[in-house]
Design a protein around this motif. Structure first.
Motif, mmCIF file in Angstrom:
data_model
loop_
_atom_site.group_PDB
_atom_site.id
_atom_site.type_symbol
_atom_site.label_atom_id
_atom_site.label_comp_id
_atom_site.label_asym_id
_atom_site.label_seq_id
_atom_site.Cartn_x
_atom_site.Cartn_y
_atom_site.Cartn_z
ATOM 1 N N ALA A 166 0.842 -1.206 0.000
ATOM 2 C CA ALA A 166 0.000 0.000 0.000
ATOM 3 C C ALA A 166 0.875 1.254 0.000
ATOM 4 C CB ALA A 166 -0.934 -0.009 1.206
ATOM 5 N N PHE A 167 1.917 1.245 0.808
ATOM 6 C CA PHE A 167 2.845 2.390 0.861
ATOM 7 C C PHE A 167 3.551 2.563 -0.484
ATOM 8 C CE2 PHE A 167 7.250 3.829 1.575
ATOM 9 C CZ PHE A 167 6.987 5.107 2.076
ATOM 10 N N ALA A 168 4.002 1.449 -1.064
ATOM 11 C CA ALA A 168 4.677 1.514 -2.359
ATOM 12 C C ALA A 168 3.757 2.090 -3.428
ATOM 13 C CB ALA A 168 5.157 0.122 -2.773
ATOM 14 N N GLU A 169 2.483 1.701 -3.377
ATOM 15 C CA GLU A 169 1.510 2.217 -4.352
ATOM 16 C C GLU A 169 1.349 3.723 -4.210
ATOM 17 O OE1 GLU A 169 -0.811 1.538 -7.606
ATOM 18 O OE2 GLU A 169 0.208 -0.030 -6.461
ATOM 19 N N ARG A 170 1.284 4.196 -2.960
ATOM 20 C CA ARG A 170 1.126 5.646 -2.725
ATOM 21 C C ARG A 170 2.363 6.422 -3.164
ATOM 22 N NH1 ARG A 170 -0.715 3.956 2.357
ATOM 23 N NH2 ARG A 170 1.204 4.761 3.326
ATOM 24 N N MET A 171 3.530 5.805 -3.014
ATOM 25 C CA MET A 171 4.775 6.508 -3.301
ATOM 26 C C MET A 171 5.116 6.547 -4.785
ATOM 27 S SD MET A 171 5.959 7.841 -0.622
ATOM 28 C CE MET A 171 7.580 8.276 -1.257
ATOM 29 N N GLN A 172 4.496 5.693 -5.596
ATOM 30 C CA GLN A 172 4.868 5.621 -7.004
ATOM 31 C C GLN A 172 4.697 6.952 -7.720
ATOM 32 O OE1 GLN A 172 3.780 2.286 -9.561
ATOM 33 N NE2 GLN A 172 3.469 0.997 -7.756
ATOM 34 N N THR A 173 3.567 7.620 -7.497
ATOM 35 C CA THR A 173 3.316 8.887 -8.189
ATOM 36 C C THR A 173 4.290 9.974 -7.780
ATOM 37 O OG1 THR A 173 0.976 8.366 -8.514
ATOM 38 C CG2 THR A 173 1.618 10.687 -8.640
ATOM 39 N N PRO A 174 4.478 10.247 -6.463
ATOM 40 C CA PRO A 174 5.449 11.284 -6.111
ATOM 41 C C PRO A 174 6.869 10.979 -6.575
ATOM 42 C CG PRO A 174 4.592 10.198 -4.134
ATOM 43 C CD PRO A 174 3.747 9.762 -5.273
ATOM 44 N N VAL A 175 7.265 9.703 -6.518
ATOM 45 C CA VAL A 175 8.613 9.347 -6.970
ATOM 46 C C VAL A 175 8.741 9.564 -8.475
ATOM 47 C CG1 VAL A 175 10.254 7.453 -7.263
ATOM 48 C CG2 VAL A 175 9.101 7.755 -5.079
ATOM 49 N N LYS A 176 7.677 9.265 -9.226
ATOM 50 C CA LYS A 176 7.702 9.499 -10.675
ATOM 51 C C LYS A 176 7.832 10.994 -10.984
ATOM 52 C CE LYS A 176 5.172 5.394 -12.233
ATOM 53 N NZ LYS A 176 3.901 4.883 -12.796
#
Length: 294
Positions: free
Chosen positions: A162-172
C-alpha cells in the motif's frame, strides 16, 4: 575534462531516485513471467540487444557524426528501455506486463552488454589516445548504484504494498524533474557543441528513434505476436533510458565526456512526441483488433 564535484554527487543521487521508482513498480513475478511467456520477451530482447546497436552504428556512420557524438548515440542504443515506456504502452493499449518484464530483465542484461557495445564504439570511432575503455569493474559499480535502489524498491513493495503504491506517483514526479535537470545539465556543459551539431544530431536521433519504434513494432508482428505485444515492444524499444546514458557519459568516474551526453539528451526530448504519435497511429489503424484482444 576534470571531475566536477556537482556531477560526482548529483548523478548517483539522481539515478538512485529514478531507479527506486522503477523498483517500487516491480515484483519478482515480473522476472518469472519470462518462463511463462518466453517468445515475446525473447523477441523484445533480441530487437533491443542485437538489432538496435547495428541500426545505430549504421546511422552514426551514415550521418558522419563527430566521434564523441557517435559514441554517445551508441551508448544510448546500449541503454535499456526506460520506465516511461510503461506509461506510453498503457495509454496505447499495449501489454504493460510485457513492458515491465522487458525493462526488468534488460536492466540486468545491460550490465554485460553495455560495456561491450560502448567499448566497441570507443575503439571504432575515437582516435587512439581518445579511446579510454569503459572498464567492466567501473560499470559494475555504477549498476550497483542503479540496481541497488531497484532491489530496495522491490523490497518495499513486497513488504508494504500500500505504501509503495502511494509513493509511485510522487517518486515518478521527482524522477521526471531529475530527468529534466540532467538533460539541462548535459546541454549546459557542452552548449557550444550542441549548437554546432544540433541539426545533425537531431536528425540522427530522430532517425534512430523512428527506426527503433518501427523495428519494435513490425518485427513482433512479422513473428506473429499480438497487436498489444507489438505495441509494448515498440514502446520498449523506442523509449530508451536516456537518463542512464547521460549519467554514464557525464560521470567523472566513467566516460566523463559531456559531448557524448548530447545525443541522449536530444533523444530524450524527441521520444516523448514520437511515442505519443506512434501510440495514436497504431490505435487509429488497429483499434478494433486491440479492443478484441483486451
Amino acid at each position: 575534462m576534470t571531475a566536477n564535484p556537482l556531477l560526482t554527487l548529483f548523478m548517483p543521487m539522481a539515478l538512485g531516485i529514478i531507479m527506486l521508482g522503477l523498483g517500487l513498480s516491480l515484483t519478482l513475478a515480473d522476472f518469472t513471467r519470462v518462463a511463462k511467456f518466453p517468445k515475446p520477451v525473447l523477441v523484445g530482447l533480441g530487437c533491443q540487444i542485437l538489432l538496435l546497436p547495428l541500426v545505430c552504428f549504421c546511422i552514426a556512420k551514415g550521418f558522419g557524426l563527430e566521434p564523441a557524438l557517435a559514441v554517445g548515440l551508441m551508448l544510448l542504443a546500449a541503454s535499456p528501455g526506460g520506465t516511461t515506456a510503461n506509461l506510453y504502452s498503457h495509454l496505447a493499449h499495449g501489454d504493460v506486463a510485457l513492458n515491465i518484464t522487458l525493462t526488468a530483465v534488460n536492466s540486468v542484461i545491460a550490465i554485460l552488454t553495455m560495456p561491450l557495445i560502448v567499448n566497441f564504439a570507443l575503439l571504432h570511432f575515437m582516435q587512439g589516445d581518445q579511446a579510454i575503455p569503459l572498464q567492466f569493474a567501473k560499470v559494475l559499480q555504477v549498476f550497483a548504484i542503479v540496481l541497488g535502489p531497484v532491489a530496495i524498491g522491490m523490497g518495499v513493495r513486497s513488504r508494504f504494498p500500500a505504501f509503495a503504491e502511494r509513493m509511485q506517483t510522487p517518486v515518478k514526479i521527482v524522477s521526471a524533474l531529475f530527468l529534466a535537470l540532467i538533460i539541462l545539465l548535459a546541454l549546459a556543459k557542452d552548449w557550444q557543441t550542441f549548437i554546432e551539431y544540433a541539426p545533425l544530431v537531431g536528425l540522427a536521433a530522430l532517425s534512430f528513434n523512428l527506426i527503433s519504434l518501427a523495428v519494435g513494432y513490425y518485427v513482433p508482428r512479422l513473428l506473429k505476436l499480438s497487436q498489444r505485444q507489438a505495441i509494448a515492444i515498440g514502446m520498449e524499444i523506442g523509449i530508451h533510458n536516456g537518463t542512464l546514458a547521460i549519467a554514464l557519459a557525464l560521470s567523472p568516474m566513467l566516460l566523463n565526456n559531456s559531448t557524448m551526453a548530447i545525443p541522449a539528451a536530444v533523444y530524450s526530448i524527441i521520444m516523448f512526441f514520437t511515442a505519443a504519435a506512434f501510440g495514436w497511429w497504431v490505435n487509429q489503424l488497429h483499434g478494433q483488433e486491440l479492443a478484441a484482444e483486451a
